[in-house]
Motif scaffolding. Structure first.
Motif, PDB file in Angstrom:
ATOM      1  N   THR A   1       0.180   9.989  -4.699  1.00 27.04           N
ATOM      2  CA  THR A   1      -0.496   8.714  -4.861  1.00 27.04           C
ATOM      3  C   THR A   1      -0.730   8.463  -6.345  1.00 27.04           C
ATOM      4  O   THR A   1      -1.359   9.262  -7.020  1.00 27.04           O
ATOM      5  CB  THR A   1      -1.827   8.692  -4.097  1.00 27.04           C
ATOM      6  OG1 THR A   1      -1.541   8.989  -2.729  1.00 27.04           O
ATOM      7  CG2 THR A   1      -2.487   7.329  -4.175  1.00 27.04           C
TER       8      THR A   1
ATOM      9  N   ASP B   1      -1.083   4.909  -9.268  1.00 24.39           N
ATOM     10  CA  ASP B   1      -1.207   3.462  -9.403  1.00 24.39           C
ATOM     11  C   ASP B   1      -1.695   2.798  -8.117  1.00 24.39           C
ATOM     12  O   ASP B   1      -1.216   1.736  -7.735  1.00 24.39           O
ATOM     13  CB  ASP B   1       0.126   2.831  -9.824  1.00 24.39           C
ATOM     14  CG  ASP B   1       0.523   3.247 -11.216  1.00 24.39           C
ATOM     15  OD1 ASP B   1       0.619   4.469 -11.474  1.00 24.39           O
ATOM     16  OD2 ASP B   1       0.715   2.360 -12.060  1.00 24.39           O
ATOM     17  N   ASN B   2      -2.615   3.459  -7.421  1.00 23.81           N
ATOM     18  CA  ASN B   2      -3.167   2.914  -6.172  1.00 23.81           C
ATOM     19  C   ASN B   2      -2.116   2.613  -5.123  1.00 23.81           C
ATOM     20  O   ASN B   2      -2.230   1.652  -4.377  1.00 23.81           O
ATOM     21  CB  ASN B   2      -3.947   1.619  -6.448  1.00 23.81           C
ATOM     22  CG  ASN B   2      -5.214   1.908  -7.192  1.00 23.81           C
ATOM     23  OD1 ASN B   2      -5.908   2.891  -6.866  1.00 23.81           O
ATOM     24  ND2 ASN B   2      -5.509   1.102  -8.195  1.00 23.81           N
TER      25      ASN B   2
ATOM     26  N   SER C   1       0.811  -1.214   0.000  1.00 24.42           N
ATOM     27  CA  SER C   1       0.000   0.000   0.000  1.00 24.42           C
ATOM     28  C   SER C   1       0.845   1.263   0.000  1.00 24.42           C
ATOM     29  O   SER C   1       0.383   2.339  -0.338  1.00 24.42           O
ATOM     30  CB  SER C   1      -0.949  -0.002   1.202  1.00 24.42           C
ATOM     31  OG  SER C   1      -0.196  -0.087   2.378  1.00 24.42           O
TER      32      SER C   1
END
Ligand code: TXA
Ligand code: MG
Length: 372
Positions: free
Chosen positions: A305, A307-308, A284
Motif C-alpha cells: 500500500t 499513495d493511499n 482504491s
C-alpha cells in the motif's frame, strides 16, 4: 442454460476424448486446449455447429473463424481440387503443427458462417497433443476461435474458459496451461509480397527465414508497405479486444536499455493515478503487470500500500524473454480482474520475437498508451 463440466484430459485419455467427440458430433461447441490459447471448437463443416460458437462467445457475425486440422490430408480435403498452394509448402514443412494459421482459397465445403463470406479460409494445424488427438478422433476439422467471451483477454487455462463460458457450453477439456500464451500468427501467402495479418506465437523473425518469405510484410504502422498501412487488417482486428474489466494504461519504453525505466514507470503511474482521482473517479486498488530482471526470481504476486492505494503487482516473465511474457500476459490481465482492481498499469516490452504479438495485444487492451 448449460453447465460446463471441466475434464482433465491427456491425448491418451480415451474416455475424455470420446466424450468430446460425442458432443462435437451432436454439433455442440466445447472448450479445447491448444498450444496458443484455449479454443471454442465445433464441427467446421456444419453450419449449425458453427452457429453455436458465435452464440456462445457473442462474437460479431463478420469475424471469420480458423479451421483446425490434424493432418495434411485433412487440409487437402477442404481445399478446391485438394490443392495446397506451392507458396505454403516450405512454411508448412517447417512450422506445422504449430502456432501458425495460413490463408487459403475457400471451398464450398466450408460453410459461409466460417469464412463470413470471404473467398478465403484460415487454417491451422495445432501442435497441442490433446487438440491433435481430438481432431483425429473426430475425423472432421474443427472451427475454433479463442474460447473467451468476445472482447475479453484470451484464455490460457481451462479455468479461464470456465469463467467466461460455463453457462453456455457443455464441456471443457483441460489440457493444462497453454505453452505459447498468445494466438497463432495469421499469414497470408496468397498476396504478393506475403503478409502477417496478425502477429502471434510464430515470430516474424522465424517466418522471414522460410524460403519465399524473405520479403514478408506485417500489418503494422511502421512497416514499409503503404497499402498495408491503409487497408483494413484481418477482419478480427477492428474490434476492441483482450480487455479486462479494469481500465488498462500501457507504459511503454522508448529505449529498451533505459536503466531509469523503473523510476519513470513509478512516477508515471503516480501521476496518472492522481489525475484520475482529480477527475472524480474513485480508485482504491490498482494492479501492476511488469517484467522482472534476468537473474531475479519471478515472484508471481506482491501486494503493498502506497499513495493511499492498494497495489497488486504481478510479473509476466523476465525482461528480454518475450516468450515468457507472452505466456504470462493474458493470465496476468485476468488475474488482476479476479482481484477486482480499478486500474491496471502494464509495462511495454520490445517488439522483438514474441514481443510483436504481446505489444499488439497490449495496445488493443489499453485505453491509454504512454511512452517514457
Ligand atoms: O491461436 C489461435 O489462432 C487460436 C486457437 C484457438 O487456435 N484461435 C484464434 O481464433 O485466435 P480467433 O477467432 O480468436 O482469431 C482468428 C483471427 C481473426 O483475427 C480473424 O479475423 C482472422 O483470424 N481470420 C479468420 N479467417 C480469415 C480470413 N479468411 N482472412 C483473413 N483473416 C481471417
Ligand atoms: Mg480471439
Amino acid at each position: 442454460e448449460q453447465n460446463a463440466t471441466s475434464v482433465i484430459a491427456s491425448e491418451h485419455d480415451k474416455q475424455a476424448i470420446h466424450e468430446a467427440v460425442s458432443w462435437l458430433s451432436k454439433n455442440e461447441a466445447i472448450g479445447i486446449p491448444t498450444e496458443t490459447v484455449y479454443g471454442l471448437a465445433a464441427n467446421a463443416l456444419n453450419a449449425d455447429a458453427v452457429s453455436k460458437i458465435f452464440a456462445a462467445k457473442n462474437r460479431p457475425q463478420d469475424n471469420p473463424l480458423i479451421v483446425h486440422v490434424s493432418s495434411i490430408d485433412m487440409l487437402k480435403s477442404i481445399l478446391p481440387d485438394n490443392h495446397v498452394p506451392e507458396v505454403y509448402l516450405p512454411v508448412i514443412k517447417q512450422h506445422w503443427p504449430g502456432p501458425l494459421t495460413i490463408i487459403l482459397p475457400a471451398s464450398p465445403m466450408i460453410p459461409t458462417s466460417v469464412t463470413c463470406g470471404h473467398p478465403t479460409v484460415a487454417v491451422r494445424f495445432p501442435a497441442h497433443p490433446v487438440a491433435r488427438s481430438l481432431i483425429e478422433a473426430c475425423g472432421f476439422p474443427l472451427a475454433a476461435p479463442s474460447a473467451n467471451s468476445s472482447g475479453k483477454p484470451s484464455p490460457t487455462l481451462a479455468s479461464h474458459v470456465f469463467h467466461d463460458l460455463q453457462s453456455r457450453i457443455p464441456l471443457i477439456l483441460d489440457g493444462g496451461a497453454c505453452d505459447v500464451g498468445v494466438e497463432s500468427t495469421v499469414l497470408d501467402g496468397l498476396r504478393s509480397p506475403p503478409a502477417i495479418l496478425r502477429p502471434g506465437g510464430l515470430t516474424y523473425e522465424a517466418l522471414n527465414q522460410v524460403p519465399g518469405m524473405n520479403n514478408l510484410q506485417v500489418y503494422r504502422k511502421h512497416f514499409v508497405d503503404k497499402e498495408l498501412e491503409a487497408a483494413p487488417t484481418t477482419p478480427g482486428m477492428k474490434y476492441r479486444h483482450y480487455s479486462p474489466e479494469a481500465m488498462v494504461i500501457l507504459i511503454d519504453r522508448k529505449d529498451e536499455e533505459d536503466t531509469a525505466f523503473d523510476t519513470k514507470f513509478d512516477s508515471v503511474w503516480k501521476e496518472q493515478l492522481k489525475a484520475i482521482r482529480a477527475s472524480g473517479v474513485g480508485v482504491s486498488k490498482i494492479g501492476m503487470l511488469r517484467t522482472t530482471q534476468d537473474g531475479h526470481d519471478v515472484v508471481w504476486e506482491t501486494t503493498s500500500t502506497t499513495d493511499n492505494v492498494e497495489c497488486v503487482s504481478l510479473q509476466m516473465g523476465r525482461h528480454g524473454h518475450p516468450e515468457e511474457v507472452a505466456r504470462g500476459m493474458f493470465k496476468g490481465l485476468r488475474e488482476l480482474d479476479t482481484q477486482a482492481v480499478d486500474l491496471i498499469f502494464v509495462e511495454g516490452i520490445s517488439e522483438d520475437r514474441e514481443g510483436m504479438a504481446v505489444m499488439n495485444r497490449l495496445r488493443k487492451a489499453a485505453s491509454k498508451i504512454i511512452e517514457v
